[in-house]
Design a protein around this motif. Structure first.
Motif, PDB file in Angstrom:
ATOM      1  N   GLY A   9      38.154  39.486  33.313  1.00  0.00           N
ATOM      2  CA  GLY A   9      37.143  39.139  34.310  1.00  0.00           C
ATOM      3  C   GLY A   9      36.763  40.296  35.200  1.00  0.00           C
ATOM      4  N   GLY A  10      36.700  41.515  34.647  1.00  0.00           N
ATOM      5  CA  GLY A  10      36.116  42.648  35.370  1.00  0.00           C
ATOM      6  C   GLY A  10      34.606  42.624  35.137  1.00  0.00           C
ATOM      7  N   ILE A  11      33.944  43.739  35.464  1.00  0.00           N
ATOM      8  CA  ILE A  11      32.478  43.748  35.335  1.00  0.00           C
ATOM      9  C   ILE A  11      32.041  43.558  33.888  1.00  0.00           C
ATOM     10  CG2 ILE A  11      32.312  46.304  35.208  1.00  0.00           C
ATOM     11  CD1 ILE A  11      29.658  45.106  37.155  1.00  0.00           C
ATOM     12  N   ILE A  12      32.822  44.078  32.941  1.00  0.00           N
ATOM     13  CA  ILE A  12      32.416  43.968  31.534  1.00  0.00           C
ATOM     14  C   ILE A  12      32.548  42.519  31.052  1.00  0.00           C
ATOM     15  CG2 ILE A  12      32.982  44.711  29.169  1.00  0.00           C
ATOM     16  CD1 ILE A  12      31.553  46.857  30.916  1.00  0.00           C
ATOM     17  N   GLY A  13      33.678  41.864  31.368  1.00  0.00           N
ATOM     18  CA  GLY A  13      33.867  40.476  30.941  1.00  0.00           C
ATOM     19  C   GLY A  13      32.890  39.524  31.621  1.00  0.00           C
ATOM     20  N   LEU A  14      32.714  39.686  32.924  1.00  0.00           N
ATOM     21  CA  LEU A  14      31.826  38.783  33.664  1.00  0.00           C
ATOM     22  C   LEU A  14      30.371  38.906  33.196  1.00  0.00           C
ATOM     23  CD1 LEU A  14      33.001  39.032  37.382  1.00  0.00           C
ATOM     24  CD2 LEU A  14      32.723  36.913  36.064  1.00  0.00           C
ATOM     25  N   THR A  15      29.936  40.143  32.984  1.00  0.00           N
ATOM     26  CA  THR A  15      28.549  40.358  32.580  1.00  0.00           C
ATOM     27  C   THR A  15      28.309  39.812  31.172  1.00  0.00           C
ATOM     28  OG1 THR A  15      28.673  42.363  33.913  1.00  0.00           O
ATOM     29  CG2 THR A  15      26.721  42.110  32.583  1.00  0.00           C
ATOM     30  N   ALA A  16      29.288  40.049  30.274  1.00  0.00           N
ATOM     31  CA  ALA A  16      29.165  39.515  28.909  1.00  0.00           C
ATOM     32  C   ALA A  16      29.155  37.990  28.942  1.00  0.00           C
ATOM     33  CB  ALA A  16      30.320  40.033  28.052  1.00  0.00           C
ATOM     34  N   GLY A 129      32.583  44.403  46.053  1.00  0.00           N
ATOM     35  CA  GLY A 129      33.220  43.331  46.833  1.00  0.00           C
ATOM     36  C   GLY A 129      32.262  42.167  47.082  1.00  0.00           C
ATOM     37  N   THR A 130      30.993  42.431  47.059  1.00  0.00           N
ATOM     38  CA  THR A 130      29.974  41.395  47.242  1.00  0.00           C
ATOM     39  C   THR A 130      29.413  40.937  45.896  1.00  0.00           C
ATOM     40  OG1 THR A 130      29.356  42.501  49.294  1.00  0.00           O
ATOM     41  CG2 THR A 130      27.781  40.889  48.413  1.00  0.00           C
ATOM     42  N   TYR A 131      29.199  41.898  45.016  1.00  0.00           N
ATOM     43  CA  TYR A 131      28.494  41.623  43.760  1.00  0.00           C
ATOM     44  C   TYR A 131      29.339  40.816  42.763  1.00  0.00           C
ATOM     45  CZ  TYR A 131      25.915  42.554  39.441  1.00  0.00           C
ATOM     46  OH  TYR A 131      25.231  42.429  38.250  1.00  0.00           O
ATOM     47  N   LEU A 132      30.611  41.190  42.601  1.00  0.00           N
ATOM     48  CA  LEU A 132      31.433  40.478  41.607  1.00  0.00           C
ATOM     49  C   LEU A 132      31.562  38.986  41.934  1.00  0.00           C
ATOM     50  CD1 LEU A 132      34.260  43.102  40.800  1.00  0.00           C
ATOM     51  CD2 LEU A 132      32.280  42.524  39.383  1.00  0.00           C
ATOM     52  N   PRO A 133      31.828  38.601  43.199  1.00  0.00           N
ATOM     53  CA  PRO A 133      31.862  37.166  43.507  1.00  0.00           C
ATOM     54  C   PRO A 133      30.513  36.481  43.257  1.00  0.00           C
ATOM     55  CG  PRO A 133      32.912  38.415  45.256  1.00  0.00           C
ATOM     56  CD  PRO A 133      32.274  39.416  44.333  1.00  0.00           C
ATOM     57  N   TRP A 134      29.406  37.190  43.529  1.00  0.00           N
ATOM     58  CA  TRP A 134      28.076  36.620  43.248  1.00  0.00           C
ATOM     59  C   TRP A 134      27.912  36.353  41.752  1.00  0.00           C
ATOM     60  CZ3 TRP A 134      24.225  38.613  40.106  1.00  0.00           C
ATOM     61  CH2 TRP A 134      22.998  37.934  40.160  1.00  0.00           C
ATOM     62  N   LEU A 135      28.350  37.333  40.950  1.00  0.00           N
ATOM     63  CA  LEU A 135      28.196  37.216  39.500  1.00  0.00           C
ATOM     64  C   LEU A 135      29.046  36.063  38.954  1.00  0.00           C
ATOM     65  CD1 LEU A 135      26.884  38.549  37.054  1.00  0.00           C
ATOM     66  CD2 LEU A 135      28.766  40.201  37.008  1.00  0.00           C
ATOM     67  N   ARG A 136      30.255  35.988  39.450  1.00  0.00           N
ATOM     68  CA  ARG A 136      31.148  34.922  38.996  1.00  0.00           C
ATOM     69  C   ARG A 136      30.585  33.541  39.366  1.00  0.00           C
ATOM     70  NH1 ARG A 136      37.600  33.955  39.871  1.00  0.00           N
ATOM     71  NH2 ARG A 136      37.407  31.717  40.025  1.00  0.00           N
ATOM     72  N   GLU A 137      30.061  33.441  40.587  1.00  0.00           N
ATOM     73  CA  GLU A 137      29.502  32.165  41.033  1.00  0.00           C
ATOM     74  C   GLU A 137      28.260  31.800  40.216  1.00  0.00           C
ATOM     75  OE1 GLU A 137      28.933  32.001  45.319  1.00  0.00           O
ATOM     76  OE2 GLU A 137      27.398  30.474  44.957  1.00  0.00           O
ATOM     77  N   VAL A 146      35.779  29.408  34.564  1.00  0.00           N
ATOM     78  CA  VAL A 146      36.708  30.516  34.784  1.00  0.00           C
ATOM     79  C   VAL A 146      38.102  29.924  34.916  1.00  0.00           C
ATOM     80  CG1 VAL A 146      37.389  32.420  36.300  1.00  0.00           C
ATOM     81  CG2 VAL A 146      34.955  31.910  35.946  1.00  0.00           C
ATOM     82  N   VAL A 147      39.031  30.424  34.100  1.00  0.00           N
ATOM     83  CA  VAL A 147      40.395  29.895  34.073  1.00  0.00           C
ATOM     84  C   VAL A 147      41.358  31.040  34.365  1.00  0.00           C
ATOM     85  CG1 VAL A 147      42.158  28.883  32.551  1.00  0.00           C
ATOM     86  CG2 VAL A 147      39.783  28.109  32.395  1.00  0.00           C
ATOM     87  N   ARG A 148      42.341  30.795  35.260  1.00  0.00           N
ATOM     88  CA  ARG A 148      43.361  31.809  35.535  1.00  0.00           C
ATOM     89  C   ARG A 148      44.351  31.836  34.373  1.00  0.00           C
ATOM     90  NH1 ARG A 148      44.798  34.407  40.728  1.00  0.00           N
ATOM     91  NH2 ARG A 148      42.756  34.483  41.690  1.00  0.00           N
ATOM     92  N   ARG A 149      44.271  32.818  33.542  1.00  0.00           N
ATOM     93  CA  ARG A 149      45.193  32.855  32.407  1.00  0.00           C
ATOM     94  C   ARG A 149      45.355  34.281  31.890  1.00  0.00           C
ATOM     95  NH1 ARG A 149      45.376  28.736  27.258  1.00  0.00           N
ATOM     96  NH2 ARG A 149      46.880  29.967  26.087  1.00  0.00           N
ATOM     97  N   ARG A 150      46.608  34.660  31.664  1.00  0.00           N
ATOM     98  CA  ARG A 150      46.927  35.955  31.053  1.00  0.00           C
ATOM     99  C   ARG A 150      47.315  35.714  29.606  1.00  0.00           C
ATOM    100  NH1 ARG A 150      48.911  40.753  31.991  1.00  0.00           N
ATOM    101  NH2 ARG A 150      48.620  40.540  34.213  1.00  0.00           N
ATOM    102  N   VAL A 151      46.946  36.600  28.716  1.00  0.00           N
ATOM    103  CA  VAL A 151      47.419  36.487  27.335  1.00  0.00           C
ATOM    104  C   VAL A 151      48.432  37.594  27.059  1.00  0.00           C
ATOM    105  CG1 VAL A 151      45.265  35.440  26.510  1.00  0.00           C
ATOM    106  CG2 VAL A 151      45.553  37.923  26.373  1.00  0.00           C
ATOM    107  N   ASP A 152      49.407  37.270  26.239  1.00  0.00           N
ATOM    108  CA  ASP A 152      50.299  38.313  25.729  1.00  0.00           C
ATOM    109  C   ASP A 152      49.769  38.823  24.397  1.00  0.00           C
ATOM    110  OD1 ASP A 152      52.131  38.239  27.848  1.00  0.00           O
ATOM    111  OD2 ASP A 152      52.992  36.387  27.046  1.00  0.00           O
TER     112      ASP A 152
END
Ligand SMILES: Cc1cc2nc3c(=O)[nH]c(=O)nc-3n(C[C@H](O)[C@H](O)[C@H](O)COP(=O)(O)OP(=O)(O)OC[C@H]3O[C@@H](n4cnc5c(N)ncnc54)[C@H](O)[C@@H]3O)c2cc1C
Length: 309
Positions: A9-16, A129-137, A146-152
């Protein structure tokens, strides 16, 4: 079952994820951490292909991203600005830089030593700090989850969707065994913005940059290949301040309001954006954007969506 799970869920994941959703896919994004804990949140996040070499598709991603951010700035998207930018070159180049074709109107001006040319253009700058929350919303309001989950292992996501996007940044190195991915450490210093509006980048080694945001100014930088150290170093901070103040003396006396370190997900051979068949389904890789994740984000996301759907 989702059509696509985006892991990261960084800029690459969120934008995709946003582009996939716009094309009608049922999309879930998995991320183990909050937005503030991503490398994307550390980025100076100005449009410029730092450390990326020319490839036709990289130029196309950069050009599309430039246009999207210019449009977003015009539309008043939170956190998106456009700054006049002065690149101060030292290498005597006389030809057009490869990225200039993507950067709107670019001008070339004479300048005295130690520089050999000034390249001036307008560059989008994103306050993460402003843009990523806007994009996620925006993604969630469009029906994405959006799910809080880590993969191994990436197979965990493939067990729940036929197509996944691997947007795990630097973690992709171990998740898919890519020996070409490596950290390039970057330390920045933030000072209060006391009235500076033009971005300046001195292309020495290392390059020195001053990027004014709304309330603060990002000062950098460092480019430490292979370093995994995420602790700010005081001597490095002092050196950054000294270089930046010499470059933009108007910053003298501006109070330091923060310092940060991030590990750029750099990759020998450039970003990896391709689909791969795995036993459980399709993995679309989208990682290795080095010092240019913001710069390539929207163009790259379009290609990810085409590969995934
Ligand atoms: C100091 C500095 C300045 C920069 N300045 C600029 C700039 O001006 N312009 C520019 O374009 N770029 C800049 N960059 C580069 C930019 O920050 C990166 O290219 C970009 O953030 C990479 O985005 P990403 O989404 O691939 O990675 P990240 O932001 O690191 O996101 C990766 C995501 O994957 C998740 N993840 C990791 N492991 C797992 C796992 N096991 N399971 C599930 N999820 C996982 C993470 O939690 C995170 O959500 C800068 C970087 C630094 C450090």
């Amino acid at each position: 079952m989702a059509d696509v799970i985006v892991v990261g869920g960084g800029i690459i994941g969120l934008t995709a994820a946003m582009r996939l959703r716009e094309r009608g896919a049922d999309v879930t994004l998995w991320t183990p951490a909050g937005l503030a804990d991503t490398v994307s949140a550390v980025a100076a996040a100005v449009w410029y292909p730092t450390g990326i070499t020319f490839e036709p598709r990289v130029l196309a991603w950069a050009a599309e991203t430039y246009e999207v951010f210019r449009r977003q700035a015009r539309d008043g998207v939170p956190g998106v600005l456009v700054r006049e930018t002065r690149n101060l070159e030292r290498d005597g180049a006389t030809e057009e830089p490869w990225w200039a074709a993507a950067a709107g109107r670019v001008r070339y001006l004479p300048i005295g030593p130690p520089w050999t040319r000034e390249v001036r253009f307008d560059a989008p700058l994103v306050e993460m700090g402003t843009y990523l929350p806007w994009l996620r919303e925006r993604f969630e309001r469009a029906g994405g989850r959006v799910v809080r989950r880590r993969v191994d292992r990436l197979e965990e996501a493939l067990a729940e969707a036929p197509v996944i996007v691997n947007a795990t940044g630097l973690a992709a190195g171990s998740l898919c065994g890519d020996p070409d991915l490596h950290p390039v450490r970057g330390q920045i210093v933030l000072v209060a913005n006391t009235g500076v509006y033009v971005s300046v980048r001195d292309l020495g080694r290392p390059s020195t940059y001053v990027h004014p945001r709304t309330r603060d100014v990002v000062l950098g930088g460092t480019f430490e290949e292979g370093s995994w150290n995420t602790t700010p170093d005081p001597a490095t901070r002092d050196a950054i301040l000294e270089r930046c103040l010499a470059l933009v003396p108007e910053l003298a006396g501006a109070p330091v309001v923060g310092e940060k370190v991030g590990l750029r997900p750099a990759r020998r051979g450039g970003p990896r954006v391709e689909a791969e068949k795995w036993p459980g389904g399709t993995v679309v890789h989208a990682y290795g954007h080095g010092g240019a994740g913001m710069t390539l984000s929207w163009g790259c996301a379009g290609e990810v969506a085409s590969l995934a759907l």
